[in-house]
Design a protein around this motif. Sequence first.
Motif, mmCIF file in Angstrom:
data_model
loop_
_atom_site.group_PDB
_atom_site.id
_atom_site.type_symbol
_atom_site.label_atom_id
_atom_site.label_comp_id
_atom_site.label_asym_id
_atom_site.label_seq_id
_atom_site.Cartn_x
_atom_site.Cartn_y
_atom_site.Cartn_z
ATOM 1 N N VAL A 51 8.878 -3.884 5.497
ATOM 2 C CA VAL A 51 10.145 -3.512 4.841
ATOM 3 C C VAL A 51 10.543 -2.065 5.145
ATOM 4 O O VAL A 51 11.707 -1.782 5.417
ATOM 5 N N PHE A 52 9.568 -1.150 5.121
ATOM 6 C CA PHE A 52 9.909 0.267 5.311
ATOM 7 C C PHE A 52 9.590 0.784 6.719
ATOM 8 O O PHE A 52 9.931 1.915 7.048
ATOM 9 N N GLY A 53 8.929 -0.039 7.508
ATOM 10 C CA GLY A 53 8.548 0.395 8.856
ATOM 11 C C GLY A 53 7.479 1.473 8.835
ATOM 12 O O GLY A 53 7.401 2.303 9.741
ATOM 13 N N TRP A 54 6.677 1.487 7.788
ATOM 14 C CA TRP A 54 5.648 2.536 7.650
ATOM 15 C C TRP A 54 4.423 2.215 8.500
ATOM 16 O O TRP A 54 4.096 1.044 8.717
ATOM 17 N N PRO A 55 3.678 3.256 8.908
ATOM 18 C CA PRO A 55 2.369 3.014 9.521
ATOM 19 C C PRO A 55 1.404 2.484 8.465
ATOM 20 O O PRO A 55 1.621 2.689 7.259
ATOM 21 N N ARG A 56 0.347 1.828 8.927
ATOM 22 C CA ARG A 56 -0.579 1.169 8.002
ATOM 23 C C ARG A 56 -1.146 2.133 6.948
ATOM 24 O O ARG A 56 -1.264 1.789 5.778
ATOM 25 N N GLN A 57 -1.464 3.356 7.389
ATOM 26 C CA GLN A 57 -2.091 4.324 6.473
ATOM 27 C C GLN A 57 -1.186 4.641 5.269
ATOM 28 O O GLN A 57 -1.634 4.673 4.128
ATOM 29 N N LYS A 58 0.100 4.848 5.545
ATOM 30 C CA LYS A 58 1.041 5.164 4.459
ATOM 31 C C LYS A 58 1.234 3.951 3.554
ATOM 32 O O LYS A 58 1.282 4.072 2.326
ATOM 33 N N ALA A 59 1.326 2.771 4.179
ATOM 34 C CA ALA A 59 1.503 1.549 3.400
ATOM 35 C C ALA A 59 0.298 1.317 2.487
ATOM 36 O O ALA A 59 0.449 0.953 1.317
ATOM 37 N N GLU A 60 -0.902 1.599 3.003
ATOM 38 C CA GLU A 60 -2.123 1.427 2.207
ATOM 39 C C GLU A 60 -2.169 2.415 1.044
ATOM 40 O O GLU A 60 -2.590 2.071 -0.052
ATOM 41 N N PHE A 61 -1.702 3.638 1.305
ATOM 42 C CA PHE A 61 -1.676 4.656 0.253
ATOM 43 C C PHE A 61 -0.836 4.168 -0.934
ATOM 44 O O PHE A 61 -1.259 4.236 -2.087
ATOM 45 N N HIS A 62 0.349 3.642 -0.641
ATOM 46 C CA HIS A 62 1.227 3.167 -1.724
ATOM 47 C C HIS A 62 0.682 1.896 -2.379
ATOM 48 O O HIS A 62 0.811 1.719 -3.589
ATOM 49 N N MET A 63 0.058 1.029 -1.562
ATOM 50 C CA MET A 63 -0.545 -0.182 -2.136
ATOM 51 C C MET A 63 -1.618 0.198 -3.155
ATOM 52 O O MET A 63 -1.681 -0.352 -4.250
ATOM 53 N N LEU A 64 -2.456 1.196 -2.784
ATOM 54 C CA LEU A 64 -3.531 1.613 -3.694
ATOM 55 C C LEU A 64 -2.969 2.278 -4.951
ATOM 56 O O LEU A 64 -3.513 2.128 -6.039
ATOM 57 N N GLN A 65 -1.860 2.998 -4.774
ATOM 58 C CA GLN A 65 -1.210 3.624 -5.935
ATOM 59 C C GLN A 65 -0.731 2.531 -6.913
ATOM 60 O O GLN A 65 -0.906 2.651 -8.117
ATOM 61 N N VAL A 66 -0.149 1.477 -6.356
ATOM 62 C CA VAL A 66 0.285 0.358 -7.198
ATOM 63 C C VAL A 66 -0.925 -0.229 -7.920
ATOM 64 O O VAL A 66 -0.899 -0.472 -9.131
ATOM 65 N N HIS A 67 -1.983 -0.438 -7.166
ATOM 66 C CA HIS A 67 -3.186 -1.095 -7.695
ATOM 67 C C HIS A 67 -3.861 -0.253 -8.779
ATOM 68 O O HIS A 67 -4.273 -0.775 -9.816
ATOM 69 N N GLU A 68 -3.953 1.060 -8.543
ATOM 70 C CA GLU A 68 -4.724 1.920 -9.444
ATOM 71 C C GLU A 68 -3.890 2.526 -10.564
ATOM 72 O O GLU A 68 -4.380 2.750 -11.665
ATOM 73 N N GLN A 69 -2.615 2.798 -10.282
ATOM 74 C CA GLN A 69 -1.790 3.469 -11.304
ATOM 75 C C GLN A 69 -0.758 2.538 -11.933
ATOM 76 O O GLN A 69 0.022 2.944 -12.774
ATOM 77 N N GLY A 70 -0.704 1.315 -11.455
ATOM 78 C CA GLY A 70 0.220 0.341 -12.064
ATOM 79 C C GLY A 70 1.581 0.308 -11.408
ATOM 80 O O GLY A 70 2.339 -0.649 -11.594
ATOM 81 N N LYS A 71 1.935 1.334 -10.665
ATOM 82 C CA LYS A 71 3.222 1.347 -9.961
ATOM 83 C C LYS A 71 3.211 2.429 -8.884
ATOM 84 O O LYS A 71 2.373 3.332 -8.910
ATOM 85 N N SER A 72 4.161 2.306 -7.976
ATOM 86 C CA SER A 72 4.329 3.359 -6.971
ATOM 87 C C SER A 72 5.811 3.493 -6.655
ATOM 88 O O SER A 72 6.520 2.483 -6.517
#
Lengths: 102, 169
Positions: A51-72
């Motif tokens: 959706v955002f055309g992000w590299p994997r590292q950035k996408a993973e960072f936001h995925m983990l933020q969603v997972h650990e903090q409830g949202k990103s």
Amino acid sequence: MAETVTPEAVPDIGQEEETRPRAELDPGYLVICWDDPVNLMDYVTHVFQVVFGWPRQKAEFHMLQVHEQGKSVLAREGMEKAEHYVHELQKYSLHATMERDA
Amino acid sequence: MKLLRIERRKYIFQLTTPEKRVLQAVLSRYSLLPRRSQPLSKSTPEKADQRLLEEALAARRRDNQKQLQGLLKSKRRVQKAKVGWRMKLSGTDIEWMLQVLNDVRLGSWAVLGSPDLNHHLVVDDSTGPHLWAMELSGYFQMRLLEALQQGRATPKPHKKRTRKGRSGK
């Protein structure tokens, strides 16, 4: 005798006001992805990349933020673009919304 | 389900006969997610925009249904092989299949009452089929994601160098 003064034609060299798209003037919406216990982590990472055309590292960072903090917060955009992103994320059944930036 | 190779931007998977049947059974459950489950905004509900979103998602579901029927019937994409079956998918096919499988996964969880999956969940005749669909959707999603990942990592074949700008005489 008063001198006759020839009126000078002064070139208009003042800066013109820039016209910018409305979306650029009012980037007032946050695109937020919320956590849920079912979506697979790899799937969420993949969707962010697509959706955002992000590299994997950035996408993973936001995925983990969603997972650990409830949202990103994924993006801060004008209304139309924020709506577009939310539509795209919801097509993949991710829990995404747009909220006005306070 | 195993990725055999990537050929001309097509992903070629090998499936056993039971895997093919299970994949068809899982896909045929689409669509399961409740239609009004997705608010556009939590804080400022704007009715017109919400309606547009729901219309867009409904259109998407109809497209996915059509494409799904096409895939399940297509002899070009799913062919009998010496061992099991071969399924040929483009990157676009994989994207919509991921969406369809995720709908089944989330929809099955919603049918179960959106339970906390870390707590004990009774598996019986009523919950079993939904848990089965949820877990198997996840299994196929992971196989597809791995294939895409492999596709990204596969180096592109070298192009032959051509000498542009020379007459070639």
